[in-house]
Write an enzyme that holds these catalytic residues in place. Sequence first.
Site, short mmCIF file in Angstrom:
data_model
loop_
_atom_site.label_atom_id
_atom_site.label_comp_id
_atom_site.label_asym_id
_atom_site.label_seq_id
_atom_site.Cartn_x
_atom_site.Cartn_y
_atom_site.Cartn_z
N THR A 46 1.76 -2.08 -0.89
CA THR A 46 1.42 -2.89 0.28
C THR A 46 2.62 -3.80 0.59
O THR A 46 3.43 -4.09 -0.28
CB THR A 46 0.15 -3.72 0.03
N THR A 48 3.44 -7.09 1.30
CA THR A 48 3.78 -8.32 0.57
C THR A 48 4.04 -8.04 -0.90
O THR A 48 4.97 -8.59 -1.49
CB THR A 48 2.68 -9.38 0.74
N CYS A 49 3.25 -7.15 -1.48
CA CYS A 49 3.41 -6.83 -2.90
C CYS A 49 4.75 -6.15 -3.16
O CYS A 49 5.45 -6.46 -4.12
CB CYS A 49 2.26 -5.95 -3.37
N SER A 50 5.12 -5.20 -2.30
CA SER A 50 6.35 -4.43 -2.47
C SER A 50 7.61 -5.15 -2.00
O SER A 50 8.68 -4.95 -2.56
CB SER A 50 6.24 -3.10 -1.73
N LEU A 54 6.81 -8.19 -6.17
CA LEU A 54 7.47 -7.42 -7.22
C LEU A 54 8.99 -7.63 -7.27
O LEU A 54 9.54 -7.80 -8.37
CB LEU A 54 7.12 -5.93 -7.07
#
Length: 160
Positions: A46, A48-50, A54
Amino acid sequence: MTISVGDKLPDVTFKTMTADGAKPITGAEIFSGKKVVLFGVPGAFTPTCSNNHLPGYLENHDAILARGVDTIAVVSVNDVHVMGAWAHFTGGEGKILFLADGSGDFAKAVGLDSDLSAGGMGLRSKRFSMVIDDGKVTALNVETKPGVDESGAAHILGQL
């Protein structure tokens, strides 16, 4: 009830992708006798996560380990194949332990589950980070608004 600083983590079994395929790994194997930085994301791949969450942990990998951390791990309510692909795609293999919480057992057990059904994502994890020392939570950061602020690598470095 949400887990708090001072609480022991429940012993939940995750899955992780290895060179030999998907393997179960227990919380005891990950956290017992070790200092671990664990961060949780709503979904692998997703935006924001990627793009925001992270990468900070990858960029600060060495600095985090230099502060006495044995393992950096990320957990998401995704299946082990998605987490394995995400590890490979991001270059995180061998640096971060990618944990699949496929049914959300861990997220629910620590009270960090989130129902994102309205957005079409179903049961997910809240965005968080924590420091765990021998299975006990010593720092906990849960995002209260969209984005990465309290749960990012820069913040966790200040807590180590």
